[in-house]
Design an enzyme around this catalytic site. Sequence first.
Site, PDB file in Angstrom:
ATOM      1  N   LYS A  38       0.819  -1.217   0.000  1.00 22.56           N
ATOM      2  CA  LYS A  38       0.000   0.000   0.000  1.00 22.56           C
ATOM      3  C   LYS A  38       0.852   1.265   0.000  1.00 22.56           C
ATOM      4  O   LYS A  38       0.330   2.365   0.182  1.00 22.56           O
ATOM      5  CB  LYS A  38      -0.930  -0.013   1.220  1.00 22.56           C
ATOM      6  N   ARG A  49     -11.078  -3.747  12.783  1.00 19.66           N
ATOM      7  CA  ARG A  49     -11.691  -3.770  11.459  1.00 19.66           C
ATOM      8  C   ARG A  49     -12.729  -4.890  11.383  1.00 19.66           C
ATOM      9  O   ARG A  49     -12.566  -5.948  11.992  1.00 19.66           O
ATOM     10  CB  ARG A  49     -10.637  -3.965  10.364  1.00 19.66           C
TER      11      ARG A  49
END
Length: 277
Positions: A71, A265
């Site tokens: 990322k 998450r």
Amino acid sequence: HLLYSLLAVRMVLGGFSDKMPEGHTIHRAARDHRKALIGHRINVSSPQGRFSDGANILDMQVCSSIEAFGKHLFYKFTGEMYLHIHLGLFGRIRKTKVPAMAPRGQVRVRLVGGDCCVDISGPTICSVRNQEDFDRLVLRIGPDLLRDDADPYYFFKRVKRSRARIGTLLMDQSVVAGIGNIYRTEILWRQNIHPCTLGMDLSDTQLKKMWDDAKVLLHMGMQKNRIVTTTMDVKGRTAERLNIYNKTHCPHCCENIEKIEINGRSAFFCPNCQPIG
């Protein structure tokens, strides 16, 4: 009260989300920006003002390469200097043709070169790195499924030695790079693995199948510029095609999809198709 009001507004506008740009998005940006920026002298500015010092260091230097590692996105400039970008949850990249229009929103950094303008807004990381910084950062990033130099055996070794849940390990960018929340959910469902299964309890065969499946899905995501994990037809060219992420029922057995929280998450799973233990 002001903080809660701002969060409420952000949720209404769709800016507050459990989704984060995943590895295919970053590699797609790197691929597109290479064609447009490499070899050009780049005008670097910070319309928002928060990256003014860094922009002044890089401004009017030639962009020599652009690399994605998981990322993380790196733009290399003259003098072995890098612009390091990590979008985080709220970061966005917008590429347009020149002449560039006025910046939309809080643009942290603007890159203009050739006939291209790239605006990057809301990144978690936006900083200038030297060669030593770059080398050290890359060593901390796990094998990237979208890179030719990715070593699957490093991933297998890290997982097999760990007592952490596989739902945690897949999101640990030092273990494997590029997998985010949606891919985690979809890959584990496709492999019939419960997200709370301990890494050390997974077989070599399971890990090999997981790696191969993840690699196929991320490459498909980069090609299509969206996450696609099912062959089901969904209207709209840009629509994501998913099996169980944020869904109510399993497409295989019709069991109710359950949601748990792993490291802050949301993780979705089918208790019938993905038994624990």
